[in-house]
Motif scaffolding. Structure first.
Motif, short mmCIF file in Angstrom:
data_model
loop_
_atom_site.label_atom_id
_atom_site.label_comp_id
_atom_site.label_asym_id
_atom_site.label_seq_id
_atom_site.Cartn_x
_atom_site.Cartn_y
_atom_site.Cartn_z
N HIS A 173 44.42 34.63 37.93
CA HIS A 173 43.78 33.07 37.82
C HIS A 173 44.69 31.93 38.22
O HIS A 173 46.20 31.91 38.61
N PHE A 177 40.93 27.72 38.39
CA PHE A 177 39.17 28.28 37.62
C PHE A 177 39.21 27.81 35.56
O PHE A 177 40.08 27.58 35.29
N ASN A 180 39.84 29.71 32.17
CA ASN A 180 40.32 31.06 31.69
C ASN A 180 39.97 32.41 32.32
O ASN A 180 39.66 33.35 32.22
N MET A 181 39.03 31.46 33.32
CA MET A 181 38.31 32.80 34.50
C MET A 181 39.40 33.30 35.62
O MET A 181 40.55 32.62 36.19
N TYR A 182 39.61 33.96 35.77
CA TYR A 182 40.15 35.48 36.33
C TYR A 182 39.23 36.29 37.79
O TYR A 182 38.20 36.80 37.56
N HIS A 250 48.69 33.37 37.00
CA HIS A 250 49.02 34.42 36.24
C HIS A 250 47.88 35.77 37.31
O HIS A 250 47.18 35.73 37.58
N ASN A 261 37.34 36.80 31.41
CA ASN A 261 36.44 36.55 31.55
C ASN A 261 36.63 36.46 33.28
O ASN A 261 37.10 36.12 34.19
#
Length: 284
Positions: A173, A177, A180-182, A250, A261
């Motif tokens: 992440h 973004f 909370n998109m990865y 993260h 997400n």
């Protein structure tokens, strides 16, 4: 590895100069300073405006360039002044969300058109001597008539990598973004390094781990503004995740059934993650 996708060259033939003709042409018209594309509500190729001259669309372009032929018809790109109003039945729409509406090859051709317009705008004068540039005869380039320096459209290669460990994928992440998109580890190649060097460097810089085997996945043009995304799949070799705190906030390992997400289907990141899910989700 990935299934083959439609190529822009299945229906499109690039060319530098148009042959004299009265045949109506397809136009990729972008609104100045916005990158928005002029389309109507129809599907596929029919969504593009068609006109013999761009002035028939009720504006005088800032610039226009010939792209070649599309389904055998002339094809151009043009930049409309910022105050231009869309003709009846049309609207100026952001290009990025159009991936799910336009055919994939048309989306890539629209990206090419936008990048060429941007290049024409930002390369009007020679970077060495300041002389006004002229279009080259045989290449998509501009040449300085004074010092002879050639100026090609800018293209910035960037790597994007799925890192696998024990059947799980590393997702990260970044601060910018949304929701909370990865996504995957990515970054631009630097002078003097191979693409594989870039994969290893970016991975070490952003998450602090070492890689083993690196395999090519595929590539995607990304005209926001002039990237070429080159995808890889890499095997974890050692180290513990240690995010840099700037590019990455993260990161963690995720299995096929526990993904957070993830990026939308417009991106090669999603294509790689979908491949991973299909490939590893079927394993016991």
């Amino acid at each position: 590895m990935p299934k083959s996708k439609p190529s822009i060259y299945d229906r499109y033939m690039p060319a530098l100069y148009a042959e004299p003709t009265d045949q109506p042409a397809y136009w990729f018209v972008f609104l100045a300073d916005t990158g928005k594309l002029l389309l109507n509500e129809q599907e596929g190729l029919a969504a593009l405006p068609v006109a013999t001259q761009v002035e028939e669309l009720s504006f005088t372009p800032i610039r226009s360039l010939y792209l070649g032929t599309l389904e055998g018809a002339p094809c151009y790109t043009a930049e409309a002044p910022e105050e231009t109003k869309a003709p009846n039945g049309y609207d100026f729409l952001p290009l990025r969300p159009l991936y799910d509406r336009l055919d994939e090859d048309l989306f890539h051709l629209a990206g090419r058109a936008l990048q060429i317009l941007n290049w024409d705008d930002t390369h009007r004068f020679c970077g060495r001597c300041g002389t006004t540039l002229a279009l080259a005869d045989r290449d998509r380039a501009k040449v300085c008539p004074n010092c002879g320096l050639s100026h090609y459209p800018r293209l910035s290669p960037a790597v994007i990598t799925a890192i696998l460990k024990d059947g799980k994928i590393l997702l990260a992440h970044a601060p910018h973004f949304p929701d909370n998109m990865y996504g995957l580890i990515a970054g631009f190649a630097e002078p003097g390094e191979t693409l594989e060097d870039c994969v290893r460097r970016e991975t070490m810089e952003e998450v602090g781990i070492e890689l083993g085997e690196i395999r090519y996945f595929g590539s995607q043009q990304w005209p926001f503004p002039h990237s070429l995304m080159i995808g890889f799949v890499a095997e974890y070799a050692g180290g513990e995740i240690a995010v840099d705190g700037e590019e990455i906030e993260h990161a963690d390992w995720f299995g096929p059934g526990e993904l957070p997400n993830i990026p939308p289907k417009v991106s090669i990141a999603r294509k790689i993650i979908d491949w991973y899910t299909e490939e590893y989700g079927n394993r016991s």
